[in-house]
Motif scaffolding. Structure first.
Motif, short mmCIF file in Angstrom:
data_model
loop_
_atom_site.label_atom_id
_atom_site.label_comp_id
_atom_site.label_asym_id
_atom_site.label_seq_id
_atom_site.Cartn_x
_atom_site.Cartn_y
_atom_site.Cartn_z
N SER A 64 -41.45 -35.46 -34.21
CA SER A 64 -42.45 -36.43 -34.68
C SER A 64 -43.75 -36.31 -33.91
N LEU A 65 -43.68 -35.91 -32.63
CA LEU A 65 -44.89 -35.80 -31.82
C LEU A 65 -45.79 -34.68 -32.32
N TYR A 66 -45.21 -33.65 -32.90
CA TYR A 66 -46.01 -32.57 -33.45
C TYR A 66 -46.73 -33.00 -34.74
N LEU A 67 -46.29 -34.08 -35.34
CA LEU A 67 -46.97 -34.62 -36.53
C LEU A 67 -48.19 -35.43 -36.14
N GLU A 68 -48.35 -35.70 -34.85
CA GLU A 68 -49.46 -36.47 -34.29
C GLU A 68 -49.43 -37.91 -34.79
N TYR A 127 -55.18 -28.56 -23.88
CA TYR A 127 -54.09 -28.61 -24.86
C TYR A 127 -52.98 -29.51 -24.32
N SER A 128 -52.31 -30.19 -25.23
CA SER A 128 -51.26 -31.12 -24.81
C SER A 128 -49.88 -30.71 -25.32
N ASN A 129 -49.80 -29.63 -26.11
CA ASN A 129 -48.51 -29.24 -26.68
C ASN A 129 -47.48 -28.89 -25.60
N PHE A 161 -29.90 -35.56 -29.48
CA PHE A 161 -30.24 -35.59 -30.91
C PHE A 161 -31.43 -36.50 -31.17
N PHE A 162 -31.44 -37.67 -30.54
CA PHE A 162 -32.55 -38.59 -30.75
C PHE A 162 -33.83 -38.04 -30.12
N GLY A 163 -33.69 -37.38 -28.97
CA GLY A 163 -34.85 -36.79 -28.32
C GLY A 163 -35.48 -35.68 -29.14
N ILE A 164 -34.65 -34.86 -29.79
CA ILE A 164 -35.17 -33.79 -30.66
C ILE A 164 -35.98 -34.38 -31.81
N ALA A 165 -35.47 -35.46 -32.40
CA ALA A 165 -36.19 -36.12 -33.51
C ALA A 165 -37.55 -36.63 -33.04
N ILE A 166 -37.61 -37.19 -31.84
CA ILE A 166 -38.88 -37.70 -31.32
C ILE A 166 -39.85 -36.56 -31.06
N ILE A 174 -44.66 -42.39 -26.48
CA ILE A 174 -44.75 -41.07 -25.85
C ILE A 174 -46.05 -40.37 -26.25
N HIS A 175 -46.49 -40.59 -27.49
CA HIS A 175 -47.76 -40.01 -27.93
C HIS A 175 -48.90 -40.47 -27.02
#
Length: 282
Positions: A111-115, A277-279, A103-108, A262-263
């Motif tokens: 957030s990474l897609y928000l840059e 690309y980094s996605n 669950f915590f990993g999904i939230a992170i 992680i970013h």
């Protein structure tokens, strides 16, 4: 993360000198920051790897890049593992740690897609709340501080006090992120000093309360001494269990810290291996 278990580890080593030692470590950290800012003068809008590549070429650029990536990766793994384990111990003792991690990993990941700008905006909302919460905690609990808990001044020995101070500068390692975020800020020096000041305003008053209220050696018997403090807070008859608010702030702060780390890990992998690309790395 810095306030959760560090007071216990420090108290085991320094005893009643834990607060004084944190002041000493803060002074050492400030000196190191000042030296780094002097060295970085003229490169304010370049991160560490950009400066290495500019000054030495590709060979050291790759070497330093791999060292930095390894450091960030290990930091992510250790922080994530410790956080999920602590979260399980504090809130979800009956829940499998794997579920908490998912669950915590999904939230992170979201957030990474928000840059990085999205992470910065989230941090700008959370930071004032954390500051207000700890300020209220200090105002409410400072009357319970016993100054005799801070003696003897050098705790378990003068030599131990001075020598270990140089080894414990890592507790402020989050402040040194200014070396990574330089391209995203207007003033590297202002960002570094403000970050350091905000960290001190959280760490030093909190440790002052911890040692002043929970004396050595009693403090080393608690793995989460900060939560012991929050359980002492009560505002009248109707506002109880304020510790739940601090748990929420701790979760949010760790979320921002992990997302930012992680970013940069993904950013430097992309930069070193020249990925377009980094996605896919996310």
């Amino acid at each position: 993360p810095i306030l959760l278990t560090i007071p216990t580890y420090d108290a085991e080593t320094f005893g009643s000198a834990t607060f004084a030692h944190n002041v000493y470590s803060a002074i050492v950290t400030l000196i190191v920051i000042s030296i780094l800012l002097k060295l970085y003068k003229g490169f304010e809008y370049m991160d560490t790897l950009d400066i290495v590549k500019y000054g030495t070429g590709n060979v050291l650029f790759l070497l330093c890049g791999m060292i930095l990536i390894s450091y960030l990766f290990i930091l992510c793994v250790l922080t994530f593992s410790e956080f999920t384990q602590n979260l399980q111990n504090v809130i979800f003792p009956d829940a499998p740690q794997e579920y908490i991690s998912i669950f915590f990993g999904i939230a992170i990941i979201i957030s990474l897609y928000l840059e990085i700008r999205g992470i910065f905006r989230t941090a700008s909302l959370i930071a004032p709340l954390i500051g207000i919460a700890f300020l209220l905690m200090f105002i409410i609990l400072y009357k319970d501080v016993d100054l005799t808990n801070f003696t003897p001044i050098f705790g378990n020995g003068i030599s131990n006090f001075w020598a270990q101070g140089l080894n414990r500068i890592g507790r402020f390692e989050g402040v040194f992120y200014f070396l990574l975020i330089s391209p995203y800020v207007k003033s590297q020096a202002k960002t570094a000093y403000l970050s350091f000041l905000q960290t001190l305003l959280l760490v030093l008053p909190c440790i002052f309360l911890l040692i002043g209220i929970i004396p050595y050696p009693s403090i080393i018997e608690s793995y989460f001494p900060v939560f012991e403090l929050t359980r002492l807070i009560s505002l009248g008859r109707f506002i109880q269990r304020v510790d739940s608010v601090f748990i929420l702030l701790w979760i949010l702060a760790t979320f921002v810290y992990m997302s930012l780390t992680i970013h940069f890990l993904i950013l430097y992998i992309k930069k070193i291996f020249q990925l377009k690309y980094s996605n896919r790395l996310i």
